[in-house]
Structure formats: C-alpha cells, structure tokens
Design a protein around this motif. Structure first.
Motif, PDB file in Angstrom:
ATOM      1  N   SER A 222       0.758  -0.886   0.425  1.00 15.19           N
ATOM      2  CA  SER A 222      -0.325  -0.156  -0.271  1.00 15.19           C
ATOM      3  C   SER A 222       0.851   1.046  -0.066  1.00 15.19           C
ATOM      4  O   SER A 222       0.052   2.193  -0.005  1.00 15.19           O
ATOM      5  N   LEU A 223       2.013   0.825   0.560  1.00 16.58           N
ATOM      6  CA  LEU A 223       2.839   2.486   0.292  1.00 16.58           C
ATOM      7  C   LEU A 223       2.599   3.190  -0.892  1.00 16.58           C
ATOM      8  O   LEU A 223       3.138   4.726  -0.780  1.00 16.58           O
ATOM      9  N   PRO A 224       2.855   2.663  -2.238  1.00 16.41           N
ATOM     10  CA  PRO A 224       2.746   3.110  -3.490  1.00 16.41           C
ATOM     11  C   PRO A 224       2.146   4.661  -3.959  1.00 16.41           C
ATOM     12  O   PRO A 224       1.846   5.935  -3.934  1.00 16.41           O
ATOM     13  N   PHE A 225       0.310   3.838  -3.125  1.00 18.27           N
ATOM     14  CA  PHE A 225      -1.043   4.932  -2.622  1.00 18.27           C
ATOM     15  C   PHE A 225      -0.287   6.217  -1.996  1.00 18.27           C
ATOM     16  O   PHE A 225      -1.164   7.108  -2.434  1.00 18.27           O
ATOM     17  N   ALA A 226       0.569   5.866  -0.727  1.00 18.21           N
ATOM     18  CA  ALA A 226       1.155   7.257  -0.094  1.00 18.21           C
ATOM     19  C   ALA A 226       1.953   7.888  -0.872  1.00 18.21           C
ATOM     20  O   ALA A 226       2.474   9.327  -0.170  1.00 18.21           O
ATOM     21  N   LEU A 227       2.976   7.006  -1.664  1.00 16.11           N
ATOM     22  CA  LEU A 227       4.172   8.372  -1.869  1.00 16.11           C
ATOM     23  C   LEU A 227       3.834   8.493  -3.247  1.00 16.11           C
ATOM     24  O   LEU A 227       4.287  10.029  -3.931  1.00 16.11           O
TER      25      LEU A 227
END
Length: 315
Positions: A222-227
C-alpha cells in the motif's frame, strides 16, 4: 560465520555473501513491479493516491515489531554462542582435572579422544547430520558406529566419557569423590547441550511471525498509494529502498534466530570443534598415537615425552 574488520566501511559494501540481498531479491522484484504498475495507473488512468498519515502511524508500529523481532533473534544467537563457550571451557576443565588425577596414559588418551569427539557429536545433534571429527579414528570403530546410530549422539558420547571415569575408579586409580568431581564437567556439558537443543526446538511464536509478515507485506503493497502523488515515478525507487530496509531487517532475524545451521551468519561450529580438539591434544597428546600406548607414571604426574604435563618426579 563471516569474519570481517568493522573499522573498514567501503571494503564490505559491495559484497553479496552474507548480506541477505540474494534472499530478499525476489520479494524486492515483486514490490518494484507492483509499484511501477500503480504509478503508471495513477499518472495515465486515474489518480489513486491516499493521505500519508496512515502509513506514518503503521510504519512506526511496524518498526517496533521489527526491532523486537531482531532483538529476540539476536538474544538466541548470543545465548547459543555463550552455550558453546561453556562447552569449550568444560572440555578443558574436564581433561585438566583428569590429567592431574588419573595416572594412566591409556585412559587419558581415550578420555581426551571422546572429549574431542563431543563437540562434533553436539553439532550432529543440532544439525541432524555431521561427522565425529578426526579423534573418532582413534576410538573403537564399533563404539563410533553405535554413537552414529544413537538417537542423541551427544548423550552417547557423554556416556562413554563417564564410562572412562568409571573404569578409572574400578581400577582403583581414582576415588569415588574424584570420579564424581570430574564427572561434574560431563554433566555440565549435557546442560549446555540441553540449552542448545532448547534454542533449536523452540522457534519464535508462529502467531508473531505470521502477523509481522502480513503487516509488512500490506504496508509495502500500500506504500505506493501514499507516495505516488508526491514523488511520481521516483516513488518506485523510494518503495524499493523502504522495502529493502524492512525486508532486510526481517530476514536478518530469520537467519540468526537459529544460530547452529550452515548459513553465512551462523556460528562456526566446525571451527570451534576443531579448536577444542587442538587444545585437548596439547593437554594430553592423542593425535597420531595409539589409544593403547603404554603408561608412564610418576607419583602425582602423567608423562609423555614432550608433554606439557611433564614435571620433575616428586621426592
């Protein structure tokens, strides 16, 4: 175990052996492809970014979980090293006490050979396989085969060490008290073995491992969604770096939690066993000598020519 000089930074940075990159490379590839796909979708199809606050909070909790994981694993690693340090000390104490009290070179050499075999037998117990070292060639083949066939080679060797002490008592060479005192070292070896077996047979709780890995996977996925909104295509590199950091920490814990294996960062059990054998041979020479060599005694001393135990005969 890899030996290195901690004062040199740059010499080790590009080495692959022992660095765990090979172990996590496949996972890094999966996460990088996932990040590339999400970034392309965000930039060309539909925006999918989310606020970064949730990942900040989860990342803090995840970091604490990883720290606990690594600390628990290192505690097991260091306890294993301390237990093997105890094995080193007790083998020396055993043979030192025996050499000062048993006036029979034949029995001493047999005891020294079985004592040198013991760390190899312990390694066999912990790894499920392994030879008994060079000293086994000096012992009766039938006895060696019985040890190899035993369910617990370490206990089997300890029994034979105690039997040598019992034989010395039966011959009248030592008293009951001396036999009991020397045999305390054998008992201590069994205690250290029990500690090693506890580490091998008691992994970290399954629920903790499973929850940590699930959380780690969900966080990185899910990290790409925040970056992606802030970093664009650079978010792929950021995700890979964060994934490398977290996955590497988790993999370090996996590698050192069972320190008696054959991986690059495990304890060098063969080297420790060989060092024990060399030290025992210096105390009571047995390498290259027949077990049934004649006994040469003076009151209060056991002598072989050139032996470190050689001393002036008492008046």
């Amino acid at each position: 175990m890899i030996k290195y000089d901690p004062h040199h930074w740059w010499r080790h940075l590009l080495k692959l052996r022992g660095g765990l990159l090979q172990e996590i490379f496949g996972r890094l590839g999966v996460f990088s492809l996932w990040s590339i796909g999400l970034t392309w979708f965000h930039l060309h199809v539909h925006k999918i970014d989310v606020p970064v606050t949730g990942h900040t909070l989860v990342g803090t909790a995840l970091s604490l979980l990883l720290v606990f994981r690594t600390n628990s694993s290192y505690d097991r690693f260091w306890e294993g090293r301390k237990l093997w340090g105890g094995v080193v000390n007790e083998t020396r104490n055993l043979l030192r006490a025996a050499a000062m009290n048993i006036p029979s070179l034949e029995l001493l050499r047999r005891l020294a050979a079985w004592t040198a075999v013991y760390p190899y037998a312990l390694t066999r117990v912990l790894r499920g396989a392994g030879e008994l070292g060079p000293a086994a060639a000096l012992l009766p083949q039938a006895e060696v085969e019985r040890v190899l066939a035993a369910g617990n080679a370490g206990v089997a060797v300890a029994l034979r060490m105690s039997s040598v002490l019992a034989e010395a008592r039966q011959r009248g060479l030592i008293s009951d008290y001396v036999q009991m005192q020397i045999d305390q070292n054998v008992q201590q070896l069994i205690d250290y073995q029990g500690g090693c077996e506890r580490i091998v047979r008691t992994p970290l709780p399954f629920a903790y491992m499973l929850h940590l890995r699930r959380t780690l996977i969900l966080f990185i996925l899910s990290l790409p969604f925040a970056l992606v909104e802030s970093f664009g295509w650079a978010s792929v590199a950021v995700v890979v770096i964060i994934a490398y950091t977290f996955l590497g920490i988790e993999e370090i814990g996996v590698e050192i939690e069972e320190p008696f294996g054959t991986e690059d960062n495990d304890l060098p059990l063969e080297e420790i066993s060989a060092n024990i054998a060399r030290t025992l041979n210096e105390m009571v020479p047995w390498m290259g000598a027949a077990i049934d060599s004649p006994t040469l005694t003076y009151p209060g001393a056991v002598l072989t020519k050139g032996s470190p135990l050689e001393q002036e005969p008492s008046e």
